[in-house]
Design an enzyme around this catalytic site. Structure first.
Site, mmCIF file in Angstrom:
data_model
loop_
_atom_site.group_PDB
_atom_site.id
_atom_site.type_symbol
_atom_site.label_atom_id
_atom_site.label_comp_id
_atom_site.label_asym_id
_atom_site.label_seq_id
_atom_site.Cartn_x
_atom_site.Cartn_y
_atom_site.Cartn_z
ATOM 1 N N THR A 296 0.878 -1.064 -0.156
ATOM 2 C CA THR A 296 -0.116 0.036 -0.114
ATOM 3 C C THR A 296 0.963 1.219 -0.037
ATOM 4 O O THR A 296 1.967 1.076 0.484
ATOM 5 C CB THR A 296 -1.026 -0.034 1.294
ATOM 6 O OG1 THR A 296 0.017 -0.111 2.283
ATOM 7 C CG2 THR A 296 -1.828 -1.175 1.309
ATOM 8 N N GLU B 4 -6.042 -3.641 -0.576
ATOM 9 C CA GLU B 4 -6.395 -4.819 0.232
ATOM 10 C C GLU B 4 -7.487 -5.621 -0.389
ATOM 11 O O GLU B 4 -7.922 -6.653 0.335
ATOM 12 C CB GLU B 4 -6.672 -4.146 1.531
ATOM 13 C CG GLU B 4 -5.526 -3.680 2.383
ATOM 14 C CD GLU B 4 -5.117 -2.326 2.202
ATOM 15 O OE1 GLU B 4 -5.618 -1.892 1.256
ATOM 16 O OE2 GLU B 4 -4.537 -1.906 3.188
ATOM 17 N N LYS C 241 -14.527 17.654 10.489
ATOM 18 C CA LYS C 241 -15.607 17.852 11.833
ATOM 19 C C LYS C 241 -15.537 18.969 12.324
ATOM 20 O O LYS C 241 -14.857 19.576 12.870
ATOM 21 C CB LYS C 241 -14.857 16.573 12.656
ATOM 22 C CG LYS C 241 -14.961 15.299 12.220
ATOM 23 C CD LYS C 241 -14.291 14.319 13.305
ATOM 24 C CE LYS C 241 -14.318 12.762 12.471
ATOM 25 N NZ LYS C 241 -13.399 11.973 12.817
ATOM 26 N N TRP D 30 -20.415 16.237 10.777
ATOM 27 C CA TRP D 30 -19.409 15.700 9.623
ATOM 28 C C TRP D 30 -19.666 16.166 8.248
ATOM 29 O O TRP D 30 -20.892 16.214 7.680
ATOM 30 C CB TRP D 30 -19.453 14.008 9.442
ATOM 31 C CG TRP D 30 -18.923 13.228 10.683
ATOM 32 C CD1 TRP D 30 -18.424 13.934 11.921
ATOM 33 C CD2 TRP D 30 -18.348 11.888 10.608
ATOM 34 N NE1 TRP D 30 -18.217 12.995 12.691
ATOM 35 C CE2 TRP D 30 -17.752 11.715 11.907
ATOM 36 C CE3 TRP D 30 -18.455 10.885 9.830
ATOM 37 C CZ2 TRP D 30 -17.325 10.463 12.233
ATOM 38 C CZ3 TRP D 30 -18.013 9.711 10.164
ATOM 39 C CH2 TRP D 30 -17.475 9.267 11.454
HETATM 40 P P1 AMP Z 1 -5.222 2.003 -2.878
HETATM 41 O O1 AMP Z 1 -5.152 0.895 -1.899
HETATM 42 O O2 AMP Z 1 -4.182 2.850 -2.998
HETATM 43 O O3 AMP Z 1 -5.832 1.718 -3.914
HETATM 44 O O4 AMP Z 1 -6.402 3.173 -2.154
HETATM 45 C C1 AMP Z 1 -7.627 2.681 -1.647
HETATM 46 C C2 AMP Z 1 -8.491 3.943 -1.322
HETATM 47 O O5 AMP Z 1 -8.674 4.695 -2.314
HETATM 48 C C3 AMP Z 1 -9.829 3.739 -0.747
HETATM 49 O O6 AMP Z 1 -9.745 3.115 0.394
HETATM 50 C C4 AMP Z 1 -10.377 5.036 -0.841
HETATM 51 O O7 AMP Z 1 -10.304 5.948 0.112
HETATM 52 C C5 AMP Z 1 -9.898 5.578 -2.285
HETATM 53 N N1 AMP Z 1 -10.693 5.242 -3.377
HETATM 54 C C6 AMP Z 1 -10.533 4.537 -4.381
HETATM 55 N N2 AMP Z 1 -11.857 4.450 -5.274
HETATM 56 C C7 AMP Z 1 -12.416 5.476 -4.908
HETATM 57 C C8 AMP Z 1 -13.510 5.972 -5.396
HETATM 58 N N3 AMP Z 1 -14.042 5.708 -6.630
HETATM 59 N N4 AMP Z 1 -14.100 6.963 -4.789
HETATM 60 C C9 AMP Z 1 -13.319 7.570 -3.590
HETATM 61 N N5 AMP Z 1 -12.315 7.014 -3.057
HETATM 62 C C10 AMP Z 1 -11.768 5.817 -3.844
#
Ligand code: AMP
Length: 545
Positions: free
Chosen positions: A185, A330, A437, A442
């Site tokens: 990540t 994940e 917040k 929120w």
């Molecule tokens: P990653 O593990 O780098 O792919 O990041 C995952 C995170 O990206 C998620 O937990 C979200 O916070 C954000 N994310 C992914 N797709 C979207 C989406 N379509 N809209 C908003 N947030 C997203």
């Protein structure tokens, strides 16, 4: 009583066996770091993957060994996906956009034995090599004529490495729970964490994600993944495209509007996938050169929230359907994709758009719920927001090299805040750490950003909760103006009237030349906060709360 059906393990090599046998003449077209466009077929790619497996075996790679890649989306990277995982080793895709210290930290955590790199990353490789003692061989993914001048021990030329190897390799019939690939990540806080996918999770993800209510891939598609193969396996497309028999087009490092447009048109691309910033670049290129898209029908947008204005522009001006999707490293990464149900045919255009801007609903294999601070499940009413929890066949159980379980009662907490409706449509309102917040309420930063980005003079916007004496936090809007256009703060803020409750309207607007992004293309709110450490609210605000 046991069923009397064949029990074949769900393993990655079976995808390429299928692709060679039934889609053997379907093309893989790839830009290369050497500059030319390379074309071959699934049958040829499979042969080269087998040559790669033979070669890696000679380098001492065996079951469970980690083999790293630092590479763009190109044909050699594709072959390595199958050569490494197919033989039972682990394809460890490293994100070259990370800082060198993070890259070497990740390579050490994974204890990679071999590292294969595109020559664009030669200087990165040279700088990290002394800190990476586990790496015994450094393989430059190019031919003899383009070998970089790089000082690392045991430097090998990829084309030389595989050239003399036999085109036959019997893929082992692995236990399907064997690890197949590893991806860290982005690690915006603390050290990055490794997510170790299995053959089974990868296969089930590929099968499910190619279904009509997910990515809807078929043998008629021409698929161009813009999302990098070093970011959650390019959302699984290097597996789902051959599984569906789709032609695959790989853009290498050409991810700007002009380079992508050229490939879209030359190769008849029907489907593509990437983060919003990529599509903003494509849109800009199309508009400023007065171009049309002749073959692209659908684009998947995910990784961060898709601005509704972007979705509307592609639909109205270019007849391209943008589908919003949500997921995370994940989760392999697919969690939800936005596709309608039969009952939605009756919706008005406006109602349909309201639905389409949500992140979508889960395919079979993913379960979602939202909970309050005490873990109590919240109603699926499309309004109530809570912490989003997931579980499923391709969801993490444990991080690589970590003892503690990240799960809560068998569910993985995503760190996202969302609402769910009765039909399973998910709407992400924030990352839990980005929620604003204010006075106990929120405020969704994503909602504020979407409204700002709907203004014709705004190129990009980010909303932050900034400390406030009275309300704890108040929203501040950070804006990048479109080149050559001007807009006042009053004009932008007027956009919010009637669209959000009065207390949600940002208290101030700050203009910057560029909004910082993370290595995976998301707005880096941490860097943005650092840029704004000296920011002070202009005057006591009447926030309306
Ligand atoms: P990653 O593990 O780098 O792919 O990041 C995952 C995170 O990206 C998620 O937990 C979200 O916070 C954000 N994310 C992914 N797709 C979207 C989406 N379509 N809209 C908003 N947030 C997203």
């Amino acid at each position: 009583m046991q069923g009397k059906m064949m029990s074949q393990p769900l393993i990655v090599s079976s995808i390429m066996e299928h692709a060679e046998r039934f889609h053997g003449s379907t093309e893989i077209v790839s830009r290369t770091v050497e500059g030319r466009v390379h074309r071959y077929t699934y049958a040829e790619a499979h042969k080269r993957a087998k040559q790669g497996a033979n070669a890696l075996q000679k380098l001492g790679v065996e079951l469970g060994s980690r083999v790293a890649t630092l590479a763009w989306n190109n044909h050699r990277h594709f072959e390595l996906y199958y050569a490494i995982s197919g033989m039972g080793a682990i394809t460890h895709t490293v994100n070259p956009r990370l800082f060198p210290e993070q890259v070497s930290w990740i390579v050490n955590d994974a204890q990679d034995q071999v590292l294969c790199f595109d020559t664009s990353f030669a200087s990165l490789v040279e700088s990290i090599a002394p800190q990476c003692p586990s790496v015994k061989y450094w393989v430059a993914m190019t031919d003899r004529d383009h070998m970089p001048d790089v000082r690392v021990p045991n430097l090998i030329c990829y084309e030389d490495l595989i050239a003399s190897e036999p085109e036959e390799f019997t893929w082992p019939q692995l236990d399907e729970n064997t690890a197949s690939s590893l991806c860290y990540t982005s690690g915006t806080t603390g050290n990055p964490k490794g997510v170790l996918y299995s053959h089974r999770s990868t296969l089930l993800h590929a099968l499910s994600s190619s279904n009509p209510d997910a990515l809807n891939l078929s043998g008629q598609d021409v698929v161009l993944p813009v999302v990098p193969m070093f970011h959650v396996n390019a959302w699984g497309l290097p597996y789902s495209a051959p599984l569906a028999g789709a032609k695959l087009v790989l853009p290498c490092d050409g991810m700007d509007g002009a380079s992508l447009y050229e490939l879209f048109e030359n190769e008849g691309v029907t489907f593509s996938a990437g983060v919003p910033t990529v599509w903003l670049g494509v849109l800009q290129h199309l508009r400023s050169n007065n171009l049309k898209l002749s073959s692209v029908k659908r684009m998947i947008v995910g990784g961060s929230a898709c601005p509704p204005a972007l979705m509307q522009s592609f639909r109205q001006e270019y007849n391209v359907r943008i589908q919003h999707a949500w997921g995370m490293t994940e989760m392999s990464p697919l969690g939800t994709v936005n596709t309608p149900k039969a009952k939605h045919r009756a919706l008005t255009e406006e109602e349909r758009f309201e639905l389409e801007i949500k992140q979508g609903r889960p395919p079979f294999g993913v379960d979602l719920k939202i909970v309050d601070d005490h873990g109590n499940e919240l109603p699926r009413d499309g309004k109530t927001s809570g912490d989003l929890l997931v579980r499923g066949h391709w969801v993490i159980d444990q991080y690589y090299n970590k003892e503690d379980s990240p799960l809560v009662d068998g569910w993985f907490p995503t760190g996202d805040v969302a609402n769910l409706d009765a039909d399973g449509y998910l709407q992400i309102t924030d990352r839990s750490k980005d929620v604003i917040k204010s006075g106990g309420e929120w405020i969704s930063s994503i909602e504020l950003e979407n409204i700002a980005m709907n203004h014709p003079a705004v190129a990009e916007a980010a909303a932050l909760g900034m400390p406030h004496e009275k309300w704890d936090e108040r929203p501040l809007l950070v804006v990048v103006k479109k080149e050559g256009l001007d807009v006042s703060s009053e004009e932008i803020l007027a956009k919010y009237q009637g669209q959000v409750a009065k207390f949600c309207i940002p208290d101030d607007v700050v203009y910057v030349d560029e909004i910082p992004h993370t290595a995976t293309g998301k707005v880096s709110k941490i860097t943005l906060r650092k840029m704004l450490t000296d920011y002070r609210w202009p005057a006591p605000k009447n926030s309306g709360q």
